[in-house]
Design a protein around this motif. Structure first.
Motif, PDB file in Angstrom:
ATOM      1  N   ILE A 150       0.832  -1.203   0.000  1.00 45.96           N
ATOM      2  CA  ILE A 150       0.000   0.000   0.000  1.00 45.96           C
ATOM      3  C   ILE A 150       0.870   1.257   0.000  1.00 45.96           C
ATOM      4  O   ILE A 150       2.047   1.216   0.353  1.00 45.96           O
ATOM      5  N   ASN A 151       0.242   2.350  -0.399  1.00 51.21           N
ATOM      6  CA  ASN A 151       0.848   3.674  -0.329  1.00 51.21           C
ATOM      7  C   ASN A 151      -0.157   4.585   0.356  1.00 51.21           C
ATOM      8  O   ASN A 151      -1.373   4.417   0.177  1.00 51.21           O
ATOM      9  N   ASN A 152       0.320   5.545   1.157  1.00 48.33           N
ATOM     10  CA  ASN A 152      -0.638   6.374   1.906  1.00 48.33           C
ATOM     11  C   ASN A 152      -1.449   7.314   1.028  1.00 48.33           C
ATOM     12  O   ASN A 152      -2.458   7.870   1.465  1.00 48.33           O
ATOM     13  N   GLY A 153      -1.031   7.536  -0.235  1.00 53.28           N
ATOM     14  CA  GLY A 153      -1.824   8.340  -1.153  1.00 53.28           C
ATOM     15  C   GLY A 153      -1.882   9.818  -0.815  1.00 53.28           C
ATOM     16  O   GLY A 153      -2.748  10.542  -1.323  1.00 53.28           O
ATOM     17  N   ARG A 154      -0.973  10.296   0.018  1.00 51.35           N
ATOM     18  CA  ARG A 154      -1.007  11.699   0.456  1.00 51.35           C
ATOM     19  C   ARG A 154       0.200  12.476  -0.061  1.00 51.35           C
ATOM     20  O   ARG A 154       0.763  13.305   0.646  1.00 51.35           O
ATOM     21  N   SER A 155       0.595  12.209  -1.294  1.00 53.00           N
ATOM     22  CA  SER A 155       1.724  12.947  -1.857  1.00 53.00           C
ATOM     23  C   SER A 155       1.410  14.427  -2.040  1.00 53.00           C
ATOM     24  O   SER A 155       2.305  15.269  -2.053  1.00 53.00           O
ATOM     25  N   ASP A 156       0.134  14.764  -2.190  1.00 55.49           N
ATOM     26  CA  ASP A 156      -0.295  16.162  -2.268  1.00 55.49           C
ATOM     27  C   ASP A 156      -0.260  16.766  -0.866  1.00 55.49           C
ATOM     28  O   ASP A 156      -0.942  16.287   0.046  1.00 55.49           O
ATOM     29  N   SER A 157       0.545  17.801  -0.664  1.00 56.46           N
ATOM     30  CA  SER A 157       0.727  18.388   0.668  1.00 56.46           C
ATOM     31  C   SER A 157      -0.577  18.930   1.248  1.00 56.46           C
ATOM     32  O   SER A 157      -0.711  19.063   2.469  1.00 56.46           O
ATOM     33  N   ARG A 158      -1.556  19.218   0.392  1.00 55.10           N
ATOM     34  CA  ARG A 158      -2.834  19.734   0.883  1.00 55.10           C
ATOM     35  C   ARG A 158      -3.612  18.679   1.672  1.00 55.10           C
ATOM     36  O   ARG A 158      -4.573  19.004   2.368  1.00 55.10           O
ATOM     37  N   LEU A 159      -3.205  17.425   1.552  1.00 59.08           N
ATOM     38  CA  LEU A 159      -3.904  16.346   2.247  1.00 59.08           C
ATOM     39  C   LEU A 159      -3.304  16.054   3.623  1.00 59.08           C
ATOM     40  O   LEU A 159      -3.724  15.112   4.287  1.00 59.08           O
ATOM     41  N   SER A 160      -2.353  16.871   4.050  1.00 60.54           N
ATOM     42  CA  SER A 160      -1.640  16.581   5.304  1.00 60.54           C
ATOM     43  C   SER A 160      -2.565  16.573   6.509  1.00 60.54           C
ATOM     44  O   SER A 160      -2.302  15.864   7.492  1.00 60.54           O
ATOM     45  N   ASN A 161      -3.640  17.362   6.491  1.00 64.08           N
ATOM     46  CA  ASN A 161      -4.558  17.373   7.631  1.00 64.08           C
ATOM     47  C   ASN A 161      -5.968  16.939   7.227  1.00 64.08           C
ATOM     48  O   ASN A 161      -6.948  17.242   7.903  1.00 64.08           O
ATOM     49  N   ALA A 162      -6.084  16.239   6.115  1.00 63.82           N
ATOM     50  CA  ALA A 162      -7.392  15.815   5.612  1.00 63.82           C
ATOM     51  C   ALA A 162      -7.780  14.461   6.185  1.00 63.82           C
ATOM     52  O   ALA A 162      -6.942  13.581   6.377  1.00 63.82           O
ATOM     53  N   ILE A 163      -9.065  14.319   6.447  1.00 67.37           N
ATOM     54  CA  ILE A 163      -9.600  13.042   6.909  1.00 67.37           C
ATOM     55  C   ILE A 163     -10.324  12.375   5.741  1.00 67.37           C
ATOM     56  O   ILE A 163     -11.153  12.985   5.070  1.00 67.37           O
ATOM     57  N   GLY A 164      -9.961  11.134   5.490  1.00 68.78           N
ATOM     58  CA  GLY A 164     -10.556  10.408   4.375  1.00 68.78           C
ATOM     59  C   GLY A 164      -9.825   9.094   4.166  1.00 68.78           C
ATOM     60  O   GLY A 164      -8.935   8.724   4.938  1.00 68.78           O
ATOM     61  N   MET A 165     -10.188   8.408   3.111  1.00 68.25           N
ATOM     62  CA  MET A 165      -9.515   7.162   2.761  1.00 68.25           C
ATOM     63  C   MET A 165      -8.679   7.410   1.512  1.00 68.25           C
ATOM     64  O   MET A 165      -9.211   7.490   0.399  1.00 68.25           O
ATOM     65  N   PHE A 166      -7.366   7.558   1.688  1.00 62.23           N
ATOM     66  CA  PHE A 166      -6.471   7.881   0.577  1.00 62.23           C
ATOM     67  C   PHE A 166      -5.514   6.732   0.242  1.00 62.23           C
ATOM     68  O   PHE A 166      -4.768   6.803  -0.721  1.00 62.23           O
ATOM     69  N   VAL A 167      -5.522   5.687   1.057  1.00 63.77           N
ATOM     70  CA  VAL A 167      -4.586   4.578   0.874  1.00 63.77           C
ATOM     71  C   VAL A 167      -4.839   3.879  -0.460  1.00 63.77           C
ATOM     72  O   VAL A 167      -5.982   3.625  -0.841  1.00 63.77           O
ATOM     73  N   LYS A 168      -3.752   3.579  -1.169  1.00 63.83           N
ATOM     74  CA  LYS A 168      -3.837   2.930  -2.475  1.00 63.83           C
ATOM     75  C   LYS A 168      -3.198   1.543  -2.402  1.00 63.83           C
ATOM     76  O   LYS A 168      -2.128   1.378  -1.828  1.00 63.83           O
ATOM     77  N   THR A 169      -3.849   0.574  -3.011  1.00 68.03           N
ATOM     78  CA  THR A 169      -3.262  -0.748  -3.176  1.00 68.03           C
ATOM     79  C   THR A 169      -2.401  -0.752  -4.429  1.00 68.03           C
ATOM     80  O   THR A 169      -2.845  -0.309  -5.489  1.00 68.03           O
ATOM     81  N   LEU A 170      -1.164  -1.236  -4.289  1.00 66.25           N
ATOM     82  CA  LEU A 170      -0.222  -1.198  -5.406  1.00 66.25           C
ATOM     83  C   LEU A 170       0.475  -2.551  -5.570  1.00 66.25           C
ATOM     84  O   LEU A 170       0.702  -3.262  -4.598  1.00 66.25           O
ATOM     85  N   PRO A 171       0.833  -2.901  -6.815  1.00 65.20           N
ATOM     86  CA  PRO A 171       1.583  -4.139  -7.028  1.00 65.20           C
ATOM     87  C   PRO A 171       3.069  -3.941  -6.725  1.00 65.20           C
ATOM     88  O   PRO A 171       3.632  -2.872  -6.979  1.00 65.20           O
ATOM     89  N   VAL A 172       3.687  -4.972  -6.172  1.00 63.78           N
ATOM     90  CA  VAL A 172       5.139  -5.007  -5.996  1.00 63.78           C
ATOM     91  C   VAL A 172       5.637  -6.190  -6.818  1.00 63.78           C
ATOM     92  O   VAL A 172       5.246  -7.329  -6.560  1.00 63.78           O
ATOM     93  N   VAL A 173       6.482  -5.908  -7.801  1.00 63.48           N
ATOM     94  CA  VAL A 173       6.940  -6.941  -8.730  1.00 63.48           C
ATOM     95  C   VAL A 173       8.433  -7.167  -8.555  1.00 63.48           C
ATOM     96  O   VAL A 173       9.210  -6.224  -8.408  1.00 63.48           O
TER      97      VAL A 173
END
Length: 332
Positions: A150-173
């Motif tokens: 997973i990745n936290n999905g918060r690369s956008d600095s505007r999401l630093s204090n946001a409440i929500g579901m931003f986690v992304k499922t990603l493949p690891v190869v």
């Protein structure tokens, strides 16, 4: 049903806050943000409003689907997942009836891990991902394997204090040619996996559901490094956190590494008891512990042992049967 419920209960000795929030609107970092705001409100301090909401972010992601970045990301994942299948840890031949637990915890001695990561420019997440991939390559004998993380999905600095579901499922190869891996170093393998996963994280806006649809991938193993997300709870309120986790396993095999203290890490396994026996999961945990602890000390990947001394002794004992007399003249 409601997306969230919060209730306060008072006993003669304590006050309890019960939170039941649906994961589609609340991720791990949201709980940290919520509890920090809760503490400020408790002390009658001014709360900071969200600069950028999860709803606004979802609209931006929808617009991103129409752009060139989305097309490029699709091409990237097509190449990444080509000739690669989701790896499955071998299922147990015999499982435990009425298994009491689907959870296993192991401590990894990590005195040299942080030093190794620092010297080689690696994250601890990459280190443990590489250890897991090495175990899977060698147990399954597969050269091209894929798991999920997973990745936290918060690369956008505007999401630093946001409440929500931003986690992304990603493949690891991981693509490892056994015939050409004799001279591969641990550091090189870890750097390769880290570089590729960072490229993947940079395209986390591309839906994992699309990858499943286009490549028929069916994730069997999830691996997560939980690096201190819940360490920053309220500082000035005495409280105790009670874990009310469900018994349902989300993946056939869910693996989590996390820091315990300055000298050790925790390894947590959640497994489907209809597929795996506890004995087999203990063997997997032992291999992951051995590889993780030895990775930072041995240069070449081919020299990393899977079995610790206890497991090697157990395997060797299988050949310690009675000696039978036979006529050597009748042998070939």
């Amino acid at each position: 049903d409601r997306l969230y419920r919060l209730e306060l209960y008072r006993s003669p000795s304590s006050v309890y806050l019960f939170m039941d929030i649906h994961h589609t609107i609340f991720d791990g970092l949201s709980s940290v943000i919520f509890m920090a705001d809760f503490e400020r409100a408790y002390h009658d301090e001014e709360l900071e409003t969200e600069r950028y909401s999860s709803y606004e972010h979802s609209l931006d992601e929808q617009r991103q689907v129409q752009g060139e970045q989305y097309v490029q990301a699709e091409s990237y994942f097509d190449n990444l997942l080509e000739d690669t299948e989701s790896v499955s840890y071998p299922h147990s031949q015999q499982v435990d009836k009425d298994a009491a637990s689907s959870h296993l915890e192991v401590t990894i001695t990590g005195a040299s891990i942080r030093k190794f990561c620092h010297e080689n420019g690696l994250t601890e997440n990459s280190y443990f991902l590489t250890a897991l991939m090495q175990v899977l390559h060698r147990v399954t004998r597969e050269e091209n394997i894929m798991i999920t993380s997973i990745n936290n999905g918060r690369s956008d600095s505007r999401l630093s204090n946001a409440i929500g579901m931003f986690v992304k499922t990603l493949p690891v190869v991981s693509k490892l040619s056994f015939s050409q891996s004799g001279g591969l170093t641990v550091a090189d393998m870890a750097k390769s996996i880290q570089e590729k996963f960072q490229q993947t994280q940079g395209r986390d806006f591309y839906p994992f559901t699309k990858m499943v649809e286009r490549h028929q991938v069916h994730p069997e193993i999830m691996c997560v490094y939980q690096g201190g997300i819940f360490e920053g709870g309220p500082q000035n309120i005495a409280y105790e956190s009670l874990d009310l986790s469900l018994d349902t396993v989300k993946f056939p095999l869910d693996i989590m590494f996390y820091p315990k203290d300055a000298h050790s890490y925790g390894l947590s396994l959640e497994f489907n008891t209809s597929l795996y026996s506890r004995r087999d999961m203990e063997s997997l945990a032992s291999m992951l512990k051995t590889v993780s602890e030895r990775f930072a000390e041995i240069v070449a990947v081919k020299d990393i042992p899977l079995a610790d001394s206890a497991m090697r002794k157990e395997v060797l004992s299988l050949s310690a049967g009675p000696v039978l007399d036979y006529d050597i003249n009748e042998t070939f």
